[in-house]
Design a protein around this motif. Structure first.
Motif, mmCIF file in Angstrom:
data_model
loop_
_atom_site.group_PDB
_atom_site.id
_atom_site.type_symbol
_atom_site.label_atom_id
_atom_site.label_comp_id
_atom_site.label_asym_id
_atom_site.label_seq_id
_atom_site.Cartn_x
_atom_site.Cartn_y
_atom_site.Cartn_z
ATOM 1 N N PHE A 175 27.480 -18.997 -8.508
ATOM 2 C CA PHE A 175 27.304 -20.249 -8.413
ATOM 3 C C PHE A 175 25.801 -19.989 -8.050
ATOM 4 N N ALA A 176 25.195 -19.975 -7.144
ATOM 5 C CA ALA A 176 24.401 -20.707 -6.650
ATOM 6 C C ALA A 176 22.816 -20.624 -7.902
ATOM 7 N N PRO A 177 22.788 -19.530 -8.562
ATOM 8 C CA PRO A 177 21.784 -19.594 -9.986
ATOM 9 C C PRO A 177 22.119 -20.117 -11.250
ATOM 10 N N PHE A 178 23.097 -20.973 -10.479
ATOM 11 C CA PHE A 178 23.717 -21.253 -11.782
ATOM 12 C C PHE A 178 23.699 -22.731 -11.250
ATOM 13 N N ALA A 179 23.944 -23.580 -10.078
ATOM 14 C CA ALA A 179 23.681 -24.313 -9.403
ATOM 15 C C ALA A 179 22.182 -24.821 -9.570
ATOM 16 N N GLY A 180 21.180 -24.079 -9.109
ATOM 17 C CA GLY A 180 19.828 -24.334 -9.750
ATOM 18 C C GLY A 180 19.009 -24.737 -11.083
ATOM 19 N N SER A 181 20.591 -24.303 -12.026
ATOM 20 C CA SER A 181 19.578 -24.503 -13.495
ATOM 21 C C SER A 181 19.562 -25.947 -13.926
ATOM 22 N N ALA A 182 18.174 -25.778 -14.187
ATOM 23 C CA ALA A 182 17.628 -27.015 -15.265
ATOM 24 C C ALA A 182 18.406 -27.773 -16.117
ATOM 25 N N ASN A 191 34.147 -27.423 -15.279
ATOM 26 C CA ASN A 191 35.238 -27.073 -14.715
ATOM 27 C C ASN A 191 35.431 -25.984 -14.232
ATOM 28 N N LEU A 192 35.202 -25.494 -12.670
ATOM 29 C CA LEU A 192 35.617 -24.659 -11.948
ATOM 30 C C LEU A 192 36.836 -24.324 -11.827
ATOM 31 N N SER A 193 37.960 -24.368 -12.496
ATOM 32 C CA SER A 193 38.907 -24.058 -11.588
ATOM 33 C C SER A 193 39.551 -22.992 -11.943
ATOM 34 N N MET A 194 40.267 -22.717 -10.393
ATOM 35 C CA MET A 194 40.640 -20.560 -11.134
ATOM 36 C C MET A 194 39.463 -19.857 -10.595
ATOM 37 N N ASN A 195 38.879 -20.246 -9.778
ATOM 38 C CA ASN A 195 37.408 -19.582 -9.683
ATOM 39 C C ASN A 195 38.128 -19.040 -7.820
ATOM 40 N N ASN A 196 37.141 -18.466 -7.490
ATOM 41 C CA ASN A 196 37.220 -18.083 -6.113
ATOM 42 C C ASN A 196 35.303 -18.452 -5.062
ATOM 43 N N LEU A 197 36.053 -20.019 -5.283
ATOM 44 C CA LEU A 197 34.530 -21.118 -4.819
ATOM 45 C C LEU A 197 35.097 -21.254 -3.749
ATOM 46 N N THR A 198 33.811 -20.857 -2.472
ATOM 47 C CA THR A 198 34.141 -21.813 -1.047
ATOM 48 C C THR A 198 33.768 -22.943 -0.706
ATOM 49 N N ALA A 199 32.728 -23.381 0.345
ATOM 50 C CA ALA A 199 32.619 -24.328 1.065
ATOM 51 C C ALA A 199 31.006 -23.727 1.050
ATOM 52 N N VAL A 200 30.534 -22.722 0.418
ATOM 53 C CA VAL A 200 29.066 -22.161 0.320
ATOM 54 C C VAL A 200 28.818 -22.487 -1.076
ATOM 55 N N THR A 201 29.286 -22.735 -2.038
ATOM 56 C CA THR A 201 29.818 -22.996 -3.065
ATOM 57 C C THR A 201 29.658 -24.676 -3.549
ATOM 58 N N MET A 202 30.354 -25.562 -2.560
ATOM 59 C CA MET A 202 30.162 -26.695 -2.445
ATOM 60 C C MET A 202 29.053 -27.086 -1.688
ATOM 61 N N LEU A 203 28.650 -26.314 -0.798
ATOM 62 C CA LEU A 203 27.086 -27.116 -0.621
ATOM 63 C C LEU A 203 26.494 -26.515 -1.977
ATOM 64 N N ALA A 204 25.729 -25.827 -2.254
ATOM 65 C CA ALA A 204 25.257 -25.555 -3.412
ATOM 66 C C ALA A 204 25.112 -26.924 -4.614
ATOM 67 N N LEU A 205 26.723 -26.959 -4.496
ATOM 68 C CA LEU A 205 27.029 -27.649 -5.881
ATOM 69 C C LEU A 205 26.315 -29.195 -5.268
ATOM 70 N N ALA A 206 26.396 -29.454 -4.200
ATOM 71 C CA ALA A 206 26.520 -30.890 -3.849
ATOM 72 C C ALA A 206 24.610 -31.069 -3.343
ATOM 73 N N ARG A 207 24.052 -30.349 -3.307
ATOM 74 C CA ARG A 207 22.135 -30.217 -3.192
ATOM 75 C C ARG A 207 21.858 -29.514 -4.446
#
Length: 154
Positions: free
Chosen positions: A6-13, A22-38
């Protein structure tokens, strides 16, 4: 998808044009939510489905640090508890939310009181609670239904 992918995905222009994610049913954690928020590229996002990602209260707290202006948010089966209800209720991003889904979580009258007192929830928001303890507490359920015109319990 995982935190690592997710980290590289969140950084993509390219995300600047995404309106629904739709990110349902993945293995996302608080780390992903931080990347999404930023992510500076998700300002146009209007619908976010996080169903089935067990990031818990830490993930909800990270999401609430974002500047997202969503219309639709699905937090069903994310592991959220009463511990992050105040964070969600005091998130300025709620001002734009029209549809919120929560459930498969031990949400109680603590969450109900936080939501009723929230200065950010719109009165016309549609909130769906799925399999939560609130529905067994008639006073909390009634308080929610009095504050919001469209609350359902499943």
């Amino acid at each position: 998808m995982t935190d690592e992918t997710f980290a590289p995905f969140a950084g993509s222009a390219r995300l600047a044009t995404v309106r629904s994610l739709n990110l349902s049913m993945n293995n996302l954690t608080a780390v992903t939510m931080l990347a999404l928020a930023r992510s500076p590229h998700l300002t146009g996002l209007r619908s976010l489905d996080l169903f089935g990602n067990r990031f818990g209260d830490a993930g909800v707290r990270e999401l609430c640090r974002s500047a997202l202006r969503l219309r639709v948010l699905n937090l069903h089966a994310t592991g959220m508890t009463d511990a992050s209800a105040n964070d969600l209720a005091n998130w300025p991003g709620l001002q734009s939310i029209r549809y919120l889904t929560l459930g498969a979580a031990p949400l109680t009258e603590v969450t109900a009181h936080a939501f009723v007192a929230s200065p950010y929830f719109r009165d016309d928001v549609m909130i769906s609670f799925w399999h939560v303890q609130i529905q067994r507490d008639s006073a909390a359920a009634k308080a929610l239904q009095k504050r919001f015109t469209n609350v359902t319990f499943w």
